[in-house]
Design a protein around this motif. Structure first.
Motif, PDB file in Angstrom:
ATOM      1  N   PHE A   1       1.058  -0.776   0.078  1.00  0.00           N
ATOM      2  CA  PHE A   1       0.129  -0.068   0.108  1.00  0.00           C
ATOM      3  C   PHE A   1       0.880   0.950   0.192  1.00  0.00           C
ATOM      4  N   LEU A   2       1.772   1.497   1.003  1.00  0.00           N
ATOM      5  CA  LEU A   2       2.573   2.634   0.807  1.00  0.00           C
ATOM      6  C   LEU A   2       3.818   2.965  -0.035  1.00  0.00           C
ATOM      7  N   ALA A   3       4.303   1.794  -0.686  1.00  0.00           N
ATOM      8  CA  ALA A   3       5.311   1.873  -1.708  1.00  0.00           C
ATOM      9  C   ALA A   3       4.556   1.829  -2.565  1.00  0.00           C
ATOM     10  N   MET A   4       3.317   1.910  -3.040  1.00  0.00           N
ATOM     11  CA  MET A   4       2.666   1.388  -4.674  1.00  0.00           C
ATOM     12  C   MET A   4       2.154   3.218  -4.272  1.00  0.00           C
ATOM     13  N   GLY A   5       1.758   3.564  -3.104  1.00  0.00           N
ATOM     14  CA  GLY A   5       0.974   4.349  -3.429  1.00  0.00           C
ATOM     15  C   GLY A   5       1.840   5.951  -3.806  1.00  0.00           C
ATOM     16  N   ALA A   6       3.424   5.599  -2.809  1.00  0.00           N
ATOM     17  CA  ALA A   6       4.508   7.050  -2.911  1.00  0.00           C
ATOM     18  C   ALA A   6       4.688   6.292  -5.046  1.00  0.00           C
ATOM     19  N   PHE A   7       5.229   5.630  -5.430  1.00  0.00           N
ATOM     20  CA  PHE A   7       6.140   5.270  -6.681  1.00  0.00           C
ATOM     21  C   PHE A   7       4.644   6.308  -7.458  1.00  0.00           C
ATOM     22  N   VAL A   8       2.920   6.258  -7.510  1.00  0.00           N
ATOM     23  CA  VAL A   8       2.655   5.876  -8.689  1.00  0.00           C
ATOM     24  C   VAL A   8       2.418   8.029  -8.420  1.00  0.00           C
ATOM     25  N   GLY A   9       2.082   8.122  -6.709  1.00  0.00           N
ATOM     26  CA  GLY A   9       2.178   9.186  -6.433  1.00  0.00           C
ATOM     27  C   GLY A   9       3.298  10.353  -7.417  1.00  0.00           C
ATOM     28  N   LEU A  10       4.416   9.903  -7.145  1.00  0.00           N
ATOM     29  CA  LEU A  10       5.770  10.908  -7.917  1.00  0.00           C
ATOM     30  C   LEU A  10       5.501  10.501  -9.332  1.00  0.00           C
ATOM     31  N   TYR A  11       4.985   9.678  -9.887  1.00  0.00           N
ATOM     32  CA  TYR A  11       4.567   9.541 -11.481  1.00  0.00           C
ATOM     33  C   TYR A  11       3.853  10.601 -11.903  1.00  0.00           C
ATOM     34  N   ASN A  12       2.764  10.394 -10.897  1.00  0.00           N
ATOM     35  CA  ASN A  12       1.363  10.991 -11.346  1.00  0.00           C
ATOM     36  C   ASN A  12       2.237  12.506 -11.142  1.00  0.00           C
ATOM     37  N   PHE A  13       2.732  13.161 -10.785  1.00  0.00           N
ATOM     38  CA  PHE A  13       2.786  14.524 -10.993  1.00  0.00           C
ATOM     39  C   PHE A  13       4.035  15.143 -10.992  1.00  0.00           C
ATOM     40  N   LEU A  14       5.210  14.199 -11.417  1.00  0.00           N
ATOM     41  CA  LEU A  14       6.114  14.958 -12.242  1.00  0.00           C
ATOM     42  C   LEU A  14       6.501  15.570 -13.416  1.00  0.00           C
ATOM     43  N   GLY A  15       4.837  15.164 -14.468  1.00  0.00           N
ATOM     44  CA  GLY A  15       4.880  15.394 -15.621  1.00  0.00           C
ATOM     45  C   GLY A  15       4.347  17.198 -15.577  1.00  0.00           C
ATOM     46  N   PHE A  16       3.388  17.489 -14.882  1.00  0.00           N
ATOM     47  CA  PHE A  16       2.864  18.557 -14.221  1.00  0.00           C
ATOM     48  C   PHE A  16       4.324  19.740 -14.039  1.00  0.00           C
ATOM     49  N   ARG A  17       4.740  19.636 -13.012  1.00  0.00           N
ATOM     50  CA  ARG A  17       6.703  19.729 -12.594  1.00  0.00           C
ATOM     51  C   ARG A  17       7.714  19.894 -13.360  1.00  0.00           C
ATOM     52  N   LEU A  18       7.971  19.132 -14.542  1.00  0.00           N
ATOM     53  CA  LEU A  18       8.282  20.027 -15.830  1.00  0.00           C
ATOM     54  C   LEU A  18       8.099  20.275 -16.724  1.00  0.00           C
ATOM     55  N   LEU A  19       6.474  20.386 -16.840  1.00  0.00           N
ATOM     56  CA  LEU A  19       5.960  20.978 -18.134  1.00  0.00           C
ATOM     57  C   LEU A  19       6.586  22.739 -17.263  1.00  0.00           C
ATOM     58  N   GLU A  20       6.608  22.941 -16.611  1.00  0.00           N
ATOM     59  CA  GLU A  20       5.989  24.300 -15.780  1.00  0.00           C
ATOM     60  C   GLU A  20       7.885  25.133 -15.636  1.00  0.00           C
TER      61      GLU A  20
ATOM     62  N   PRO B   1      11.809  26.138 -14.583  1.00  0.00           N
ATOM     63  CA  PRO B   1      12.407  26.139 -15.898  1.00  0.00           C
ATOM     64  C   PRO B   1      12.399  25.241 -16.565  1.00  0.00           C
ATOM     65  N   TYR B   2      11.895  24.600 -16.881  1.00  0.00           N
ATOM     66  CA  TYR B   2      11.919  23.135 -17.228  1.00  0.00           C
ATOM     67  C   TYR B   2      12.002  23.116 -18.829  1.00  0.00           C
ATOM     68  N   LEU B   3       9.933  23.357 -19.041  1.00  0.00           N
ATOM     69  CA  LEU B   3       9.900  23.438 -19.657  1.00  0.00           C
ATOM     70  C   LEU B   3       9.690  22.351 -20.790  1.00  0.00           C
ATOM     71  N   LEU B   4       9.260  21.633 -20.464  1.00  0.00           N
ATOM     72  CA  LEU B   4       9.234  19.960 -21.384  1.00  0.00           C
ATOM     73  C   LEU B   4       8.698  19.709 -22.469  1.00  0.00           C
ATOM     74  N   GLY B   5       8.565  19.005 -23.569  1.00  0.00           N
ATOM     75  CA  GLY B   5       7.462  18.745 -23.978  1.00  0.00           C
ATOM     76  C   GLY B   5       7.008  17.097 -23.535  1.00  0.00           C
ATOM     77  N   GLN B   6       6.287  17.041 -24.038  1.00  0.00           N
ATOM     78  CA  GLN B   6       5.547  15.369 -23.610  1.00  0.00           C
ATOM     79  C   GLN B   6       6.484  14.303 -24.253  1.00  0.00           C
ATOM     80  N   THR B   7       7.219  14.920 -25.348  1.00  0.00           N
ATOM     81  CA  THR B   7       8.023  12.977 -25.261  1.00  0.00           C
ATOM     82  C   THR B   7       9.249  13.846 -24.613  1.00  0.00           C
ATOM     83  N   ALA B   8       9.467  14.670 -24.383  1.00  0.00           N
ATOM     84  CA  ALA B   8      10.269  14.843 -23.255  1.00  0.00           C
ATOM     85  C   ALA B   8      10.309  14.678 -21.688  1.00  0.00           C
ATOM     86  N   ILE B   9       8.542  14.917 -21.755  1.00  0.00           N
ATOM     87  CA  ILE B   9       8.369  14.275 -20.537  1.00  0.00           C
ATOM     88  C   ILE B   9       8.233  11.858 -20.158  1.00  0.00           C
ATOM     89  N   GLY B  10       7.695  11.737 -21.824  1.00  0.00           N
ATOM     90  CA  GLY B  10       7.885  10.964 -21.938  1.00  0.00           C
ATOM     91  C   GLY B  10       8.951   9.529 -21.742  1.00  0.00           C
TER      92      GLY B  10
END
Length: 376
Positions: free
Chosen positions: A208-227, A229-238
């Motif tokens: 429960f705890l490990a998978m929750g942390a793992f999915v939480g990290l990857y769910n919002f990594l894209g939101f962070r890297l779209l902002e 100073p990174y401004l990454l595109g979808q392919t770069a995030i993928g």
């Protein structure tokens, strides 16, 4: 079994890098967009135990084959969802149906693979999960840059159909399956026996705890890297999801370490690795963030492979129900913590999210240290 694990994770987690696009498309917040992943995880969590009961009754192979085929059709249907509500319903149904495969997979491996090869076989199955999760996410992000998120989801569905055909053609028949009556009294008796075991409930908490942390990290990594100073595109995030290759290696390596030193001596070390990776993601340079995600991914998949294999060993003849309870906890963590992480992101962006995930990792480490003291 590698192909089955591949298809499961590709279909369940393929939309994850598309969450920022879905938020814009449907005019919703980050936490609401994350329900696209959480709905499938919740469907999985709720149907794993019924799936294991059905697999006990009619056979592991039959349940896995039907589940994978219907889920692939539902994955194709998500591409034409008319609105966000319909998309969530289809995703929840996909998760509920595909639950039949992981519900029976560990029991199938435990019954059909020789005891001295089970750890390696489980590592290979988990490696399929990792490669499927990576491929689904990367393909979805790449195609979205070229076309649209609907085309991306359609391609993931076609990938699921191709995997289902290969799975149907190549999976060996069961030779050691013994049907068990699926009566409420037997299920209750087996469940009580599982929860009386000193180690199994702790392993469910690890999931429960490990998978929750793992999915939480990857769910919002894209939101962070779209902002900025990174401004990454979808392919770069993928492309960052290619770090799942690290998870493929980690699951097989952890199996070898477990054979040599014992799961109880290796699990807590892999949780520490997760914590170190999470700490690295707090850095500002993109290279350190990516390195931290890679280290975190390595630790997670190693810990998951160790814990899931340990459940099969401890549960004995109740391994199907034990595996279902483990995976229910696993996907429930993905749904609950993965969604709560959206609130943490909204309140404190990445530092707030890291604080929540760090608490999950610390709790996982405490449970792993408790498991280390149990007799093998």
């Amino acid at each position: 079994m590698f192909v089955g694990g591949f298809a499961t994770f590709a279909m369940v987690y393929g939309p994850q890098p598309l969450l920022p696009l879905l938020a814009d498309e449907f005019g919703i917040g980050a936490a609401s967009a994350s329900l696209t992943v959480s709905a499938a995880a919740a469907g999985l969590a709720l149907m794993l135990i019924p799936g294991s009961v059905l697999a006990d009754r009619i056979g592991r192979r039959q349940v896995m084959m039907v589940a994978l085929g219907i889920a692939a059709v539902l994955a194709c249907a998500t591409a034409i969802a008319p609105d966000f509500g319909s998309l969530l319903v289809l995703r929840a149904l996909l998760g509920a149906v595909i639950a039949g495969l992981p519900a029976a997979a560990m029991a199938y491996i435990g019954e059909e693979i020789a005891p001295n090869a089970q750890a390696r076989a489980m590592g290979l199955y988990i490696a399929g999960n990792a490669l499927g999760g990576m491929s689904g996410r990367f393909i979805a992000a790449l195609i979205t840059d070229w076309s649209s998120w609907r085309i991306a989801l359609a391609v993931i569905g076609v990938l699921g159909l191709a995997s289902a055909v290969l799975f149907w053609r190549r999976l060996p028949p069961s030779h050691h399956f013994q049907p068990r009556a699926a009566t409420p009294a037997r299920i209750l008796r087996d469940t009580l026996a599982i929860y009386r075991d000193p180690g199994l409930p702790a392993l469910f908490l690890v999931a429960f705890l490990a998978m929750g942390a793992f999915v939480g990290l990857y769910n919002f990594l894209g939101f962070r890297l779209l902002e900025a100073p990174y401004l990454l595109g979808q392919t770069a995030i993928g492309a960052i999801f290619l770090l799942y290759l690290v998870g493929t290696w980690a699951s097989t390596l952890s199996a070898r370490l477990a054979d040599r030193h014992g799961r109880h001596k290796v699990l807590w070390i892999m949780v520490v690795v997760m914590g170190l990776g999470l700490a690295l993601t707090l850095a500002r340079p993109l290279a350190l963030i990516i390195a931290g995600v890679g280290v975190f991914t390595f630790g997670f998949f190693a810990a998951h492979a160790l814990a899931s294999g340990w459940v099969g060993k401890r549960a004995g003849e109740r391994r199907a129900l034990g595996s279902a309870l483990y995976l229910s906890s696993y996907y429930l963590g993905a749904s609950v913590i993965g969604t709560v992480a959206g609130t943490a992101w909204g309140a404190g962006h990445w530092p707030g999210l890291a604080l929540l995930l760090g608490a999950c990792v610390l709790a996982t480490g405490a449970v792993a240290l408790y498991l280390r003291r149990l007799p093998t």
